[in-house]
Design a protein around this motif. Sequence first.
Motif, PDB file in Angstrom:
ATOM      1  N   PRO A 138     -67.644   1.512   1.879  1.00 23.97           N
ATOM      2  CA  PRO A 138     -66.851   1.153   0.698  1.00 23.97           C
ATOM      3  C   PRO A 138     -67.669   1.320  -0.587  1.00 23.97           C
ATOM      4  N   GLU A 139     -67.026   1.112  -1.709  1.00 23.56           N
ATOM      5  CA  GLU A 139     -67.705   1.162  -3.000  1.00 23.56           C
ATOM      6  C   GLU A 139     -68.820   0.125  -3.052  1.00 23.56           C
ATOM      7  N   LYS A 140     -69.845   0.461  -3.851  1.00 24.36           N
ATOM      8  CA  LYS A 140     -70.981  -0.442  -4.014  1.00 24.36           C
ATOM      9  C   LYS A 140     -70.534  -1.839  -4.503  1.00 24.36           C
ATOM     10  N   SER A 141     -69.506  -1.825  -5.354  1.00 22.89           N
ATOM     11  CA  SER A 141     -69.066  -3.104  -5.928  1.00 22.89           C
ATOM     12  C   SER A 141     -68.530  -4.041  -4.834  1.00 22.89           C
ATOM     13  N   LEU A 142     -67.983  -3.447  -3.753  1.00 26.16           N
ATOM     14  CA  LEU A 142     -67.475  -4.290  -2.665  1.00 26.16           C
ATOM     15  C   LEU A 142     -68.631  -4.948  -1.895  1.00 26.16           C
ATOM     16  N   PHE A 143     -69.675  -4.149  -1.620  1.00 24.81           N
ATOM     17  CA  PHE A 143     -70.846  -4.753  -0.960  1.00 24.81           C
ATOM     18  C   PHE A 143     -71.372  -5.892  -1.808  1.00 24.81           C
ATOM     19  N   HIS A 144     -71.423  -5.571  -3.120  1.00 26.33           N
ATOM     20  CA  HIS A 144     -72.021  -6.539  -4.029  1.00 26.33           C
ATOM     21  C   HIS A 144     -71.238  -7.851  -4.004  1.00 26.33           C
ATOM     22  N   SER A 145     -69.900  -7.762  -4.144  1.00 29.44           N
ATOM     23  CA  SER A 145     -69.112  -9.002  -4.149  1.00 29.44           C
ATOM     24  C   SER A 145     -69.268  -9.725  -2.819  1.00 29.44           C
ATOM     25  N   PHE A 146     -69.286  -8.961  -1.732  1.00 29.27           N
ATOM     26  CA  PHE A 146     -69.383  -9.605  -0.421  1.00 29.27           C
ATOM     27  C   PHE A 146     -70.722 -10.328  -0.265  1.00 29.27           C
ATOM     28  N   SER A 147     -71.824  -9.662  -0.665  1.00 35.97           N
ATOM     29  CA  SER A 147     -73.109 -10.334  -0.458  1.00 35.97           C
ATOM     30  C   SER A 147     -73.268 -11.528  -1.387  1.00 35.97           C
ATOM     31  N   GLN A 148     -72.647 -11.451  -2.569  1.00 36.59           N
ATOM     32  CA  GLN A 148     -72.683 -12.626  -3.465  1.00 36.59           C
ATOM     33  C   GLN A 148     -71.928 -13.797  -2.818  1.00 36.59           C
ATOM     34  N   GLU A 149     -70.812 -13.476  -2.173  1.00 39.89           N
ATOM     35  CA  GLU A 149     -70.052 -14.518  -1.464  1.00 39.89           C
ATOM     36  C   GLU A 149     -70.913 -15.136  -0.362  1.00 39.89           C
ATOM     37  N   MET A 150     -71.577 -14.262   0.406  1.00 36.03           N
ATOM     38  CA  MET A 150     -72.413 -14.743   1.517  1.00 36.03           C
ATOM     39  C   MET A 150     -73.538 -15.634   0.976  1.00 36.03           C
ATOM     40  N   LEU A 151     -74.140 -15.218  -0.131  1.00 37.15           N
ATOM     41  CA  LEU A 151     -75.212 -16.038  -0.726  1.00 37.15           C
ATOM     42  C   LEU A 151     -74.677 -17.401  -1.131  1.00 37.15           C
ATOM     43  N   GLY A 152     -73.480 -17.385  -1.692  1.00 38.75           N
ATOM     44  CA  GLY A 152     -72.855 -18.644  -2.097  1.00 38.75           C
ATOM     45  C   GLY A 152     -72.562 -19.543  -0.913  1.00 38.75           C
ATOM     46  N   HIS A 153     -72.430 -18.939   0.287  1.00 35.72           N
ATOM     47  CA  HIS A 153     -72.188 -19.712   1.505  1.00 35.72           C
ATOM     48  C   HIS A 153     -73.479 -19.964   2.271  1.00 35.72           C
ATOM     49  N   GLY A 154     -74.592 -19.758   1.609  1.00 41.55           N
ATOM     50  CA  GLY A 154     -75.871 -20.144   2.217  1.00 41.55           C
ATOM     51  C   GLY A 154     -76.454 -19.132   3.184  1.00 41.55           C
ATOM     52  N   ILE A 155     -76.032 -17.869   3.063  1.00 38.19           N
ATOM     53  CA  ILE A 155     -76.533 -16.857   3.997  1.00 38.19           C
ATOM     54  C   ILE A 155     -77.197 -15.717   3.224  1.00 38.19           C
ATOM     55  N   VAL A 156     -78.410 -15.383   3.638  1.00 43.36           N
ATOM     56  CA  VAL A 156     -79.118 -14.262   3.024  1.00 43.36           C
ATOM     57  C   VAL A 156     -79.168 -13.120   4.023  1.00 43.36           C
ATOM     58  N   TYR A 157     -78.679 -11.967   3.635  1.00 51.05           N
ATOM     59  CA  TYR A 157     -78.862 -10.764   4.442  1.00 51.05           C
ATOM     60  C   TYR A 157     -79.152  -9.630   3.476  1.00 51.05           C
ATOM     61  N   ALA A 158     -79.533  -8.452   4.030  1.00 52.15           N
ATOM     62  CA  ALA A 158     -80.066  -7.429   3.135  1.00 52.15           C
ATOM     63  C   ALA A 158     -79.060  -6.335   2.813  1.00 52.15           C
ATOM     64  N   GLY A 159     -79.228  -5.801   1.630  1.00 52.82           N
ATOM     65  CA  GLY A 159     -78.566  -4.579   1.174  1.00 52.82           C
ATOM     66  C   GLY A 159     -77.122  -4.479   1.581  1.00 52.82           C
ATOM     67  N   ARG A 160     -76.815  -3.384   2.280  1.00 56.46           N
ATOM     68  CA  ARG A 160     -75.424  -3.123   2.625  1.00 56.46           C
ATOM     69  C   ARG A 160     -74.961  -3.841   3.884  1.00 56.46           C
ATOM     70  N   GLY A 161     -75.800  -4.645   4.497  1.00 63.22           N
ATOM     71  CA  GLY A 161     -75.326  -5.381   5.673  1.00 63.22           C
ATOM     72  C   GLY A 161     -76.388  -5.685   6.705  1.00 63.22           C
ATOM     73  N   LEU A 162     -77.609  -5.190   6.490  1.00 64.32           N
ATOM     74  CA  LEU A 162     -78.676  -5.393   7.476  1.00 64.32           C
ATOM     75  C   LEU A 162     -78.963  -6.883   7.686  1.00 64.32           C
ATOM     76  N   SER A 163     -78.894  -7.310   8.939  1.00 67.72           N
ATOM     77  CA  SER A 163     -79.171  -8.707   9.273  1.00 67.72           C
ATOM     78  C   SER A 163     -79.973  -8.752  10.560  1.00 67.72           C
ATOM     79  N   CYS A 164     -80.791  -9.786  10.706  1.00 66.22           N
ATOM     80  CA  CYS A 164     -81.510  -9.930  11.980  1.00 66.22           C
ATOM     81  C   CYS A 164     -81.743 -11.400  12.286  1.00 66.22           C
ATOM     82  N   LEU A 165     -82.049 -11.647  13.540  1.00 64.25           N
ATOM     83  CA  LEU A 165     -82.251 -13.027  14.004  1.00 64.25           C
ATOM     84  C   LEU A 165     -83.737 -13.298  14.179  1.00 64.25           C
ATOM     85  N   SER A 166     -84.066 -14.567  14.286  1.00 64.57           N
ATOM     86  CA  SER A 166     -85.438 -14.934  14.633  1.00 64.57           C
ATOM     87  C   SER A 166     -85.375 -15.939  15.780  1.00 64.57           C
TER      88      SER A 166
END
Length: 444
Positions: A392-420
Amino acid sequence: MGFKGKETVAYRSDSSRSKQLYEQGLKVLPGANSRHSVTMDPYPIYVSSGSGSRIIDVEGEERIDFINNMTSLVHGHAHPAIVEAVKKQLERGTAFAMPTEPELELASLLVERIDYIDKLRFCNSGTEAVMLAIKAARAFTGKHKIAKIEGAYHGTYDYAQVSEGPGPEEWGDPSEPVSAIEPSVAPSVKSDVIVMPWNDIQACASIIEKHRDELAAVLIDPLPAALGWIPPEPGFLESLREITRGYGILLISDEVISFRVSYNGALQEYGIKPDITALAKIIGGGFPVGAVGGSDEVMEVFDHRKGHKVHHGGTFNANPISMTAGLTAMKLMTPEAFDRLNEMGDHVRSRLNQLIARREAPAQITGKGSLFWLHLTDKKMENFRDFVSNGPEKSLFHSFSQEMLGHGIVYAGRGLSCLSTVMGQEELDAYVDAVDASLDAISF
Ligand SMILES: Cc1ncc(COP(=O)(O)O)c(C=O)c1O
């Protein structure tokens, strides 16, 4: 709402400390950073501390960290066993121009686990590990060109950087991609790096055949992060191995990230052995590290007793802090620990798939083991060009990751996530719930 029912959005306020620090940073650091992966629009969230799966930002807000310093912190932040081991080593000294035992111990552990590594050498980053792998291939074969996959990221050595993220205007023929470089790379490098499309074995075979007499190596990442972890098609990696072997071309496996998926190395499950492997990230236990390993025969190019063909220095190579942290981290990564992490990865992927199906959202999940990626598109992706064009457009990634940050979740760039390893059900639930809530807030 965040994982504790609280929105974590203080960084957005006009008086936020992150904003102030960013403005100060702009005065002394170009773009206010030393690493492009930490950039964020309009400014990044500055971190104050991390413990386990959590990080606290400079506003004092807590989030769950699904980036783990770009997948390198397999045990999360400040793991007590690693802290303890490093403290002890700190008191004994941090770096010597002489070898130390932790180097030998970490090398032995990795050689024992990874069937296709007989010997290895340490350096300080994945970039250096890939650079050394390419140099070793040149020295061993007496040839100088390499082939790599379009769009794949292997760090910032000039030769590995060719076509690391070319724009559509630079692509050329899909079955014979153009070698694209940024202005920092000498134009002569272009002709020494041949670019191939991921998952198109016919195209790869004909490119390799065409350059067979000049190619020292084919460089692959078995699970390419810069292609959103689009998996290799069945048989793709095996065929590349067969073709390269047939022409006396070395196969380099960049497992800087993908070593995360298996105790025995990322290629083990495919039943193929690369000639050289680059490692980094998790093997440093949270400290700077890299390693290049391979067969006895190939690794001889580094052996001073044989009149080494690759000169390899490095003031902090195998420093006892990185070695001690890495050794402690890797000892904790028992086969059971890998299994548990991988099971958690399967669990989160399956939950996200269910969520996508229930919502009929145009999204999909890729990834393997403890690595996963939520793509905000349901279009099929087989290679780098699909990843770029079908997303999708960059602006969609951006809005989505801002939403995720607001919900207490940090993940990278366009969707990269990993567990520990310090994560459990609470973290996985929080991630899935945050995705659910964030999808509510964006429109595709
Ligand atoms: C596949 C791959 N290779 C190499 C590198 C470079 O590693 P480093 O950042 O340690 O230089 C990275 C970094 O993310 C990577 O993902």
